[in-house]
Write a protein that holds these residues in place. Structure first.
Motif, short mmCIF file in Angstrom:
data_model
loop_
_atom_site.label_atom_id
_atom_site.label_comp_id
_atom_site.label_asym_id
_atom_site.label_seq_id
_atom_site.Cartn_x
_atom_site.Cartn_y
_atom_site.Cartn_z
N SER A 351 0.82 -1.22 0.00
CA SER A 351 0.00 0.00 0.00
C SER A 351 0.84 1.26 0.00
N THR A 352 2.10 1.18 0.46
CA THR A 352 2.95 2.38 0.45
C THR A 352 3.34 2.79 -0.96
N LEU A 353 3.21 1.87 -1.93
CA LEU A 353 3.52 2.21 -3.31
C LEU A 353 2.32 2.77 -4.06
N ILE A 354 1.12 2.70 -3.47
CA ILE A 354 -0.12 3.07 -4.13
C ILE A 354 -0.52 4.49 -3.73
N HIS A 355 -1.16 5.18 -4.65
CA HIS A 355 -1.65 6.54 -4.38
C HIS A 355 -2.60 6.51 -3.18
N PRO A 356 -2.51 7.49 -2.29
CA PRO A 356 -3.37 7.47 -1.10
C PRO A 356 -4.86 7.38 -1.41
N VAL A 357 -5.28 7.96 -2.52
CA VAL A 357 -6.71 7.89 -2.87
C VAL A 357 -7.11 6.47 -3.26
N ASP A 358 -6.20 5.75 -3.92
CA ASP A 358 -6.51 4.40 -4.40
C ASP A 358 -6.18 3.32 -3.38
N ALA A 359 -5.37 3.66 -2.37
CA ALA A 359 -4.91 2.63 -1.42
C ALA A 359 -6.04 1.93 -0.69
N PRO A 360 -7.09 2.61 -0.20
CA PRO A 360 -8.18 1.88 0.49
C PRO A 360 -8.85 0.85 -0.41
N THR A 361 -9.06 1.19 -1.67
CA THR A 361 -9.70 0.24 -2.58
C THR A 361 -8.81 -0.97 -2.81
N VAL A 362 -7.51 -0.74 -2.98
CA VAL A 362 -6.57 -1.84 -3.19
C VAL A 362 -6.52 -2.73 -1.96
N ASP A 363 -6.48 -2.14 -0.77
CA ASP A 363 -6.43 -2.93 0.47
C ASP A 363 -7.68 -3.78 0.60
N ARG A 364 -8.84 -3.23 0.26
CA ARG A 364 -10.08 -4.01 0.36
C ARG A 364 -10.07 -5.17 -0.62
N LEU A 381 -7.02 -5.10 -10.32
CA LEU A 381 -6.87 -3.86 -9.56
C LEU A 381 -6.49 -2.73 -10.50
N THR A 382 -7.14 -1.60 -10.32
CA THR A 382 -6.81 -0.39 -11.07
C THR A 382 -6.39 0.66 -10.07
N ALA A 383 -5.13 1.09 -10.14
CA ALA A 383 -4.61 2.04 -9.15
C ALA A 383 -3.43 2.77 -9.74
N ARG A 384 -3.10 3.89 -9.09
CA ARG A 384 -1.90 4.65 -9.45
C ARG A 384 -0.73 4.22 -8.57
N LEU A 385 0.40 3.92 -9.19
CA LEU A 385 1.57 3.42 -8.48
C LEU A 385 2.72 4.42 -8.66
N ARG A 386 3.43 4.66 -7.56
CA ARG A 386 4.55 5.61 -7.61
C ARG A 386 5.78 4.91 -8.16
N ASP A 387 6.39 5.51 -9.20
CA ASP A 387 7.59 4.91 -9.78
C ASP A 387 8.83 5.41 -9.04
N GLY A 388 9.99 5.04 -9.52
CA GLY A 388 11.22 5.39 -8.85
C GLY A 388 11.55 6.87 -8.89
N PHE A 389 10.86 7.62 -9.77
CA PHE A 389 11.10 9.07 -9.86
C PHE A 389 10.05 9.86 -9.10
N GLY A 390 9.17 9.16 -8.40
CA GLY A 390 8.15 9.84 -7.61
C GLY A 390 6.90 10.21 -8.39
N ARG A 416 0.94 -4.08 -14.69
CA ARG A 416 1.27 -3.53 -16.02
C ARG A 416 0.98 -2.03 -16.03
N ASP A 417 1.85 -1.31 -16.73
CA ASP A 417 1.72 0.14 -16.84
C ASP A 417 0.73 0.47 -17.97
N VAL A 418 -0.34 1.18 -17.63
CA VAL A 418 -1.36 1.54 -18.63
C VAL A 418 -1.47 3.06 -18.75
N THR A 419 -0.40 3.77 -18.38
CA THR A 419 -0.44 5.23 -18.44
C THR A 419 -0.66 5.71 -19.87
N ASP A 420 0.11 5.18 -20.80
CA ASP A 420 -0.05 5.61 -22.20
C ASP A 420 -1.44 5.28 -22.72
#
Length: 865
Positions: A351-364, A381-390, A416-420
């Motif tokens: 959960s520390t790698l997941i955006h705070p808004v998405d973290a509760p949904t991922v934990d559930r 799971l659909t969530a925002r993940l922090r990469d090595g550059f923040g 998998r990265d789906v940003t693009d």
């Protein structure tokens, strides 16, 4: 006697079991002619038949006491038969499906059996007392050792067969054959040895074993041969599996050795040979296992290499979470895809790698998987993940619960990265929900936004606007200028609405605004928009104007209903006049629906005979005699009832039927006037004409043709124009309907007078007309609205100063004055006091059909002149 009976029983049973096995072998051979199951069942059948032959020999030997040489020959035959049965049974067992699939496995089984039998034989040999050992002869030892070897192979095969046959785990086929083979071989050996020593109990035990053993062999061979086809195992044996089988005999051999060395101090030659055989068997098996282990290790290394290549080359990142949802492993592609190093991720909660808004949904979602509540395959799971550059990256992760696999015992995530893809989807959505010309939202986006606000209980207001006059701009200046006007309209709307409001172009000339403002604030915003949109547009080389109407509706229903209501309010505003703002209510919807019905049914009304004319007399006030009549249009629709000109004329003008309706009215009025003139009536008739009809090119020719066709003197026809269509003091008449801004010149009225037709202004005192117009415009009659005399100015004179001034001014310039709207006697008195000569109103006479007018004229026949 007992030996004869036992041998006969064994012979009969062996004959039946052996024949059955031979038939099964033939059946299997037809199904699979290669070397395998058929041959295995056949060898087992031959072994059982050999057992029967041994039984016959024993039975024959027990029929009568044989000679010493005959007894020895029978013992030899029994011993040879026992050895042959042991060898044949083992070979048949190893050829059955599921027992030993490959030759290498069969060799291992033989080595396992040799090791077990050698160790146990060695232990027995060295532990037996010396006299008993020396009594054993060579033939007996051969029978014993062969039987022990065969039983050991059967036991090893039965214990280890399920490992190589996962398809029949728990299926007793191979174990039945192995147990039957062990009993058959044991029974044959016991029978041979018991026959030598004349042991009755031994013969009985052997008989029981040789009855049960073949039965088990037949049952197991039938199941193994008729079951599903087995495949050769892909992996070699686990070398550790064989050790539990060898531990007991090996331990026994070691214990026997220690006992022998302590008790006697040396090993004889037979013991040494047995020990050498055991060591050789175990060593050979270990050598084979070592080769297998190396091959297996090589294959595992190759598989691991392929696995790592696949994982490292994949665009997905594999993440392993333990039961506490802590990251325990990530694939090497994490560094390439997300710039995440192991030291930054491993040991950290996911959960520390997941955006705070998405973290509760991922934990559930992860907790649901851990609790076993995921019922639809691997969750996504659909969530925002922090990469090595923040930076936050849009990701999709597939969860696989691998806790049931001991080697894994974790949750495996494929990230998998789906940003693009999300950016592309956003761009496509933006393109599909935006107007390409103006950049405003389109109808789809507006509906979606309104639906979202309504679904979460947020209020709001929808404004629907439509431009008018752009078609003329396109025709006059080109579509490029028209597009520039639309772009400027969008800019004005965008800069006027609030930051949280959504402006949209619904298509063509329709625009809309979704605002969170209240109804009052939205109405004020609508008025501001109308004012702003109707200001002039200064474009390169040209300045143009457009008009606009706006409808306002609350977002109290779904998006489609709100848009429909705003559109209905806008249509009602446009029906009344341009530049108007209308709020939706039930009356607006009823008015719009009625207008739509009018638009639908007016075409063809003339052909169906639904249009009629009523006439209202104009009276001379001093003697109350009729001097003229005003023709009034009525549309008597079977569906809509009777409609007045105030409803019919705007619809006719909108449908382009104004000239058609006007022509019918002129001809009808002239036709009826012609009849009254032929009857000796000294009357004039007036017809009401709209500004749009007066400006048309067809009106004057139509009027002249009607006068000529019905032989009506031109001075007996009066054309009335409403006073609210007159302009300011500058004199020109302006049309305030569609086409606003175009002038109706006084020459139009002068043209009427040039053919002898008189002109009149109706409703003077309610519009923009002033006394200046009475002097400048070619007008013959002024019809004064009752608002000028309804309330007397003082008690001394019933007439108002304004009314007196209008009458006096009209008399001086030679214009007749008609007081209209006389509803009671007081109105008549005021009009008379002001000097009005003529009057019209319900107090004097109501509009009615020509037949009723004629009756009225008969009652008031006194001539005017």
């Amino acid at each position: 006697m007992i030996a004869s009976v036992a041998g006969a029983v064994v012979a009969l049973a062996a004959a039946w079991f052996g024949t059955s096995l031979i038939r099964l072998a033939l059946t299997l051979h037809r199904r699979s002619p290669v070397f395998g199951p058929g041959q295995g069942a056949g060898l087992l059948g031959l072994a059982v038949i050999g057992l029967g032959l041994t039984g016959l020999g024993i039975a024959a030997a027990g029929a009568e006491p044989p000679a010493v040489d005959g007894a020895r020959l029978a013992d030899v035959i029994a011993g040879v038969g026992a050895v042959a049965i042991a060898v044949t049974s083992v070979l048949g067992l190893l050829l059955l499906p599921g027992a030993a699939p490959t030759m290498a496995v069969r060799v291992r089984r033989c080595l396992d059996g040799l090791g077990i039998s050698a160790c146990l034989s060695y232990a027995v040999w060295v532990c037996l007392p010396g006299p008993l050992v020396h009594q054993a002869v060579g033939g007996t030892l051969v029978v014993l050792f062969t039987a022990a070897l065969a039983v050991a192979i059967a036991v090893a095969t039965g214990l280890r067969a399920p490992q190589f046959n996962p398809a029949i785990q728990g299926h007793p086929a191979t174990r039945l054959c192995a147990a039957g083979t062990a009993l058959t071989v044991t029974g044959a050996a016991v029978m041979a040895l018991a026959g030598q020593r004349g042991s009755t109990s031994g013969l009985l035990l052997a008989t029981v074993a040789e009855l049960i053993g073949p039965a088990l062999v037949l049952a197991g061979a039938h199941r193994a041969g008729t079951g599903p086809a087995r495949s050769t195992p892909d992996a070699p044996e686990d070398p550790l599996v064989g050790y539990p089988t060898l531990i007991v005999p090996f331990t026994a051999a070691l214990g026997a050795t220690g006992y022998r060395l302590l008790a006697i101090g040396s090993l004889d030659l037979t013991a040494q040979l047995l020990a050498l055989a055991a060591v050789a068997a175990i060593g050979a098996r270990e050598a084979i296992v070592t080769v297998d282990i190396r091959e297996y290790a090589r294959r595992l290394a190759a598989r691991e290499t392929r696995f790592r290549a696949l994982i490292s080359g994949s665009t997905d990142v594999t993440v392993v979470l333990d039961r506490d949802l802590v990251v325990r492993w990530q694939s090497s592609s994490a560094a390439r895809q997300f710039a995440l190093a192991d030291q930054d991720v491993l040991g950290q909660p996911f959960s520390t790698l997941i955006h705070p808004v998405d973290a509760p949904t991922v934990d559930r979602s992860l907790a649901a998987v851990l609790a076993g509540r995921s019922d639809h395959g691997d969750p996504l799971l659909t969530a925002r993940l922090r990469d090595g550059f923040g930076r936050w990256r849009d990701t999709e992760s597939t969860i696989s619960d691998q806790r049931g696999i001991p080697e894994v015992d974790a949750l495996v995530l494929q990230v998998r990265d789906v940003t693009d893809r999300r950016d592309l989807e956003f761009s496509l959505d933006r393109m599909s929900t935006a107007d390409q010309l103006t950049g405003l939202a389109n109808r789809r986006r507006l509906r979606r936004a309104a639906g979202e606000r309504h679904s979460i209980g947020l209020g709001g207001t929808v404004l629907s606007s439509e431009l008018d006059g752009l078609a003329g701009i396109n025709a006059l200046h080109g579509e490029t200028v028209g597009d520039a006007v639309l772009v400027e309209v969008a800019r004005r709307i965008r800069t006027t609405v609030g930051a949280g409001d959504l402006a949209a172009r619904l298509g063509g000339l329709e625009f809309a605004v979704l605002t969170a403002s209240t109804a009052m604030a939205a109405y004020a915003l609508a008025n501001t928009l109308v004012t702003l949109l109707m200001e002039e547009y200064r474009l390169p080389g040209v300045t143009v104007r457009v008009s606009a109407t706006v409808g306002v509706a609350d977002l109290v229903a779904d998006a489609d209903s709100a848009l429909r209501r705003a559109d209905l309010a806008r249509r009602r505003a446009r029906q009344v006049r341009t530049g108007r703002v209308e709020s939706f209510d039930e009356s607006v919807e009823a008015a719009v629906v009625r207008r739509m019905n009018l638009d639908q049914h007016l075409p063809g009304a003339i052909g169906r005979g639904e249009l009629t004319l009523e006439f209202q007399p104009v009276m001379e006030l001093s003697g109350l005699h009729p001097v003229g009549l005003e023709s009034l249009l009525r549309w008597r629709s079977p569906r809509l009832g009777t409609l007045l000109p105030t409803e019919v004329i705007p619809v006719a003008e909108h449908l382009g039927m104004l000239d058609e309706v006007g022509e019918w009215v002129v001809h009808g009025a002239c036709r009826q006037l012609s009849r009254w003139l032929r009857d000796g009536r000294d009357l004039w008739v007036s017809v009401n004409v709209s500004v749009g009809q007066l400006r048309g090119d067809r009106f004057l020719p139509t009027l002249a043709a009607a006068l000529d066709a019905h032989a009506v003197p031109a001075d007996r026809l009066v054309v009335e124009v409403a006073a609210d269509h007159l302009g300011g003091d500058e004199g020109p008449v302006r049309h305030r309907g569609p086409g606003s801004g175009q002038l109706v010149l006084p020459e139009r009225l002068a043209a009427l007078r040039s053919i002898g037709v008189r002109t009149a202004v109706d409703g003077f005192g309610t519009g923009a007309a002033t006394l200046v117009h009475l002097r400048r415009l070619p007008i013959d009659v002024v019809k004064i609205d009752r608002s000028l005399f309804a309330e007397p100015a003082s008690s001394r004179s019933p007439a108002t100063p304004i009314l007196e001034a209008v009458v006096e001014m009209s008399r001086r310039i030679g214009v007749e004055v008609v007081a209209t709207g006389l509803e009671d006697a007081t109105h008549v008195s005021v009009a008379r006091a002001a000097g009005c000569r003529f009057g019209q109103g319900y107090h004097l006479a109501r509009p009615t059909h020509p037949e009723h007018v004629e009756a009225f004229l008969e009652r008031h026949r006194e001539p005017l002149f």
